[in-house]
Design a protein around this motif. Structure first.
Motif, PDB file in Angstrom:
ATOM      1  N   SER A  56      35.692  13.820  70.189  1.00 26.74           N
ATOM      2  CA  SER A  56      36.846  12.937  70.052  1.00 26.74           C
ATOM      3  C   SER A  56      36.490  11.901  69.010  1.00 26.74           C
ATOM      4  N   LEU A  60      39.679  12.856  77.373  1.00 28.80           N
ATOM      5  CA  LEU A  60      39.280  11.961  78.465  1.00 28.80           C
ATOM      6  C   LEU A  60      39.488  12.634  79.822  1.00 28.80           C
ATOM      7  N   LEU A  89      29.138  14.050  74.095  1.00 31.31           N
ATOM      8  CA  LEU A  89      30.272  13.645  73.263  1.00 31.31           C
ATOM      9  C   LEU A  89      29.857  13.461  71.811  1.00 31.31           C
ATOM     10  N   THR A 119      31.517  11.585  68.571  1.00 30.62           N
ATOM     11  CA  THR A 119      32.577  10.630  68.279  1.00 30.62           C
ATOM     12  C   THR A 119      32.191   9.736  67.117  1.00 30.62           C
ATOM     13  N   ALA A 161      36.000   7.415  75.553  1.00 25.68           N
ATOM     14  CA  ALA A 161      35.261   8.664  75.740  1.00 25.68           C
ATOM     15  C   ALA A 161      33.760   8.397  75.869  1.00 25.68           C
TER      16      ALA A 161
END
Length: 188
Positions: free
Chosen positions: A88, A97, A112, A114, A121
């Motif tokens: 994300s 999410l 994750l 990002t 997130a």
């Protein structure tokens, strides 16, 4: 910089290089080690990030890892020995999410990718690998840092990051090029 600039390729490559130079090498190693230890890996991203993750999932399969993509009919349930690898860029994608919460409730490790370390997130992830690139969260006005539109720098950085991760995973798993090629589909 205008779209008529003859050095657009050079600028775009320079921007990608600058982003990747700021990705934490130890974090890349941690992400790779986490993936290698997983019983199952399930990946997810939205939009063009999803395309990058699907390409990475294909290479994980070529490496002999048990990998699936959320939304495919054969995606298994996640459990405590599994990893949910999710992207994300803006760090606030509602679908991401929600799926992160599902994976956490199942006991899976959530990794994750990002551009926003302070996003929602990141708060849900067990491990966050920051890819500090422009996304649609910061692509206008004074926040704009790239010649490329919207989240293209983040998405391009994911492609290159995943290729380097494949090399690291190849070493960690001891997978030969011949073994990878043997797992490539013959249905093309």
């Amino acid at each position: 910089m205008t779209n008529a600039d003859p050095d657009m390729f050079a600028t775009a490559l320079q921007e990608l290089g600058a982003v990747l130079a700021r990705v934490d090498e130890a974090g890349i190693d941690t992400a790779c080690e986490t993936l290698v230890r997983a019983q199952k890996i399930v990946v997810y991203g939205c939009g063009r990030e999803a395309l990058q993750l699907k390409g990475f999932a294909m290479r994980l399969y070529h490496l002999g890892l048990d990998v699936s993509v959320v939304g495919d009919m054969n995606t298994p349930p996640l459990g405590p020995a599994d990893v949910f690898l999710v992207s994300s860029g803006p760090g606030e994608t509602t679908t991401v999410l929600t799926l992160m919460q599902v994976a956490r409730q199942a006991g899976a490790t959530v990794v994750l990718l990002t551009a926003e370390a302070g996003g929602s997130a990141a708060a849900l992830a067990d491990f966050t690998l920051l890819v500090p690139a422009q996304t649609m969260a910061r692509d206008q006005g004074a926040q704009k840092t790239s010649l490329l539109p919207m989240g293209s720098v983040f998405e391009g950085a994911l492609f290159l990051l995943f290729e380097v991760m494949v090399l690291k995973l190849k070493s960690l798993t001891g997978t030969s090029p011949d073994a990878m090629r043997a797992r490539h589909t013959n249905m093309e």
